[in-house]
Every structure is written in C-alpha cells, then in structure tokens.
Design a protein around this motif. Structure first.
Motif, mmCIF file in Angstrom:
data_model
loop_
_atom_site.group_PDB
_atom_site.id
_atom_site.type_symbol
_atom_site.label_atom_id
_atom_site.label_comp_id
_atom_site.label_asym_id
_atom_site.label_seq_id
_atom_site.Cartn_x
_atom_site.Cartn_y
_atom_site.Cartn_z
ATOM 1 N N UNK A 31 31.773 50.812 52.871
ATOM 2 C CA UNK A 31 30.813 50.318 52.021
ATOM 3 C C UNK A 31 31.148 50.739 50.547
ATOM 4 N N UNK A 32 31.292 52.118 50.346
ATOM 5 C CA UNK A 32 31.445 52.906 49.211
ATOM 6 C C UNK A 32 32.649 52.354 48.393
ATOM 7 N N UNK A 33 33.773 52.396 49.062
ATOM 8 C CA UNK A 33 35.154 51.832 48.588
ATOM 9 C C UNK A 33 35.070 50.533 48.527
ATOM 10 N N UNK A 34 34.715 49.626 48.988
ATOM 11 C CA UNK A 34 34.277 48.136 49.025
ATOM 12 C C UNK A 34 33.645 47.824 47.406
ATOM 13 N N UNK A 35 32.447 48.551 47.370
ATOM 14 C CA UNK A 35 31.753 48.609 46.377
ATOM 15 C C UNK A 35 32.529 48.832 44.968
ATOM 16 N N UNK A 36 33.145 49.914 45.062
ATOM 17 C CA UNK A 36 34.197 50.307 43.936
ATOM 18 C C UNK A 36 35.107 49.372 43.785
ATOM 19 N N UNK A 37 35.700 48.833 44.659
ATOM 20 C CA UNK A 37 36.879 47.818 44.409
ATOM 21 C C UNK A 37 36.103 46.599 43.787
ATOM 22 N N UNK A 38 35.312 45.984 44.248
ATOM 23 C CA UNK A 38 34.307 44.759 43.866
ATOM 24 C C UNK A 38 34.159 45.170 42.223
ATOM 25 N N UNK A 39 33.706 46.244 41.776
ATOM 26 C CA UNK A 39 33.154 46.588 40.490
ATOM 27 C C UNK A 39 34.463 46.625 39.833
ATOM 28 N N UNK A 40 35.510 47.071 40.129
ATOM 29 C CA UNK A 40 36.939 47.214 39.548
ATOM 30 C C UNK A 40 37.322 45.867 39.277
ATOM 31 N N UNK A 41 37.222 45.162 40.255
ATOM 32 C CA UNK A 41 38.024 43.521 39.909
ATOM 33 C C UNK A 41 36.997 42.866 38.993
ATOM 34 N N UNK A 42 35.815 43.042 39.253
ATOM 35 C CA UNK A 42 34.875 42.200 38.266
ATOM 36 C C UNK A 42 34.836 42.543 36.977
ATOM 37 N N UNK A 43 34.832 44.065 36.533
ATOM 38 C CA UNK A 43 35.057 44.389 35.132
ATOM 39 C C UNK A 43 36.443 44.032 34.789
ATOM 40 N N UNK A 44 37.548 44.085 35.434
ATOM 41 C CA UNK A 44 39.010 43.494 34.894
ATOM 42 C C UNK A 44 38.880 42.171 34.372
ATOM 43 N N UNK A 45 38.041 41.508 35.199
ATOM 44 C CA UNK A 45 37.894 39.884 35.067
ATOM 45 C C UNK A 45 37.024 39.606 33.676
ATOM 46 N N UNK A 46 36.036 40.596 33.837
ATOM 47 C CA UNK A 46 35.273 40.438 32.484
ATOM 48 C C UNK A 46 35.794 40.327 31.020
ATOM 49 N N UNK A 47 36.993 41.513 31.134
ATOM 50 C CA UNK A 47 37.584 41.561 29.911
ATOM 51 C C UNK A 47 38.515 40.427 29.334
ATOM 52 N N UNK A 48 38.501 39.522 30.549
ATOM 53 C CA UNK A 48 39.383 38.358 29.941
ATOM 54 C C UNK A 48 38.649 36.920 30.042
ATOM 55 N N UNK A 49 37.326 37.058 30.031
ATOM 56 C CA UNK A 49 36.615 35.705 29.708
ATOM 57 C C UNK A 49 36.400 35.455 28.356
ATOM 58 N N UNK A 50 36.591 34.218 28.091
ATOM 59 C CA UNK A 50 36.341 33.545 26.804
ATOM 60 C C UNK A 50 35.233 33.534 26.425
ATOM 61 N N UNK A 51 34.928 33.564 24.910
ATOM 62 C CA UNK A 51 33.369 33.721 24.521
ATOM 63 C C UNK A 51 32.466 32.635 25.064
ATOM 64 N N UNK A 52 32.885 31.507 25.168
ATOM 65 C CA UNK A 52 32.016 30.370 25.742
ATOM 66 C C UNK A 52 31.597 30.514 27.066
ATOM 67 N N UNK A 53 32.466 31.242 28.086
ATOM 68 C CA UNK A 53 32.179 31.528 29.320
ATOM 69 C C UNK A 53 31.134 32.772 29.274
ATOM 70 N N UNK A 54 31.444 33.669 28.368
ATOM 71 C CA UNK A 54 30.481 34.864 28.378
ATOM 72 C C UNK A 54 29.081 34.130 27.906
ATOM 73 N N UNK A 55 29.262 33.562 26.994
ATOM 74 C CA UNK A 55 27.853 32.788 26.559
ATOM 75 C C UNK A 55 27.009 32.098 27.797
ATOM 76 N N UNK A 56 27.982 31.395 28.533
ATOM 77 C CA UNK A 56 27.309 30.686 29.912
ATOM 78 C C UNK A 56 26.469 31.701 30.926
#
Length: 75
Positions: A31-56
């Motif tokens: 569970x811990x490793x899966x949580x960490x992996x989800x956070x890593x992927x989500x945060x990496x994707x967050x860096x790539x979002x366009x401003x209008x998507x962040x606003x959404x």
C-alpha cells in the motif's frame, strides 16, 4: 490497461486485521509503495499541464509547481 489499485481497494487491503503478521506487513508495504508511485506519477504529470487545464482543476501555476516539486514520500 492499468494494474494500479484504486484508493478504495488500498483502504480495504490496509484495513485487514485478520491477516498473519508477515502478510499484514507485506500488504502495508505494498500500500505504501503504491501510494508513493501514484504521487510520483501525479506530480510528474502536474508539471506538464497547460495553464488552462490547471485553471480547470482549480490550481494556479505556483500551487502546481509547489506540489510537483514535493518528494514522493511527502504528503
């Protein structure tokens, strides 16, 4: 196809109280490793979002950058 468990599945696994000691520890580790992996992927994707998507999703660029730069083990 994703093999990732959803958070509800993780909560059910983590709440199991009748597992043998080693099995319970293995589940908690998974569970811990899966949580960490989800956070890593989500945060990496967050860096790539366009401003209008962040606003959404209700974030500004500074908030997104602050979240994206956190280490995977940090809430």
């Amino acid at each position: 196809m994703s093999h990732a468990l959803h958070s509800a599945d993780l909560n059910v696994l983590n709440a199991q109280t009748k597992l043998p000691l080693v099995a319970g520890l293995a589940v908690k580790l998974a569970v811990r490793v899966t949580t960490w992996e989800t956070r890593r992927k989500t945060r990496r994707s967050l860096k790539e979002l366009e401003p209008h998507t962040l606003h959404d999703i209700g974030l500004d660029r500074l908030s997104a950058q602050a979240e994206a730069t956190k280490p995977f083990w940090q809430d």
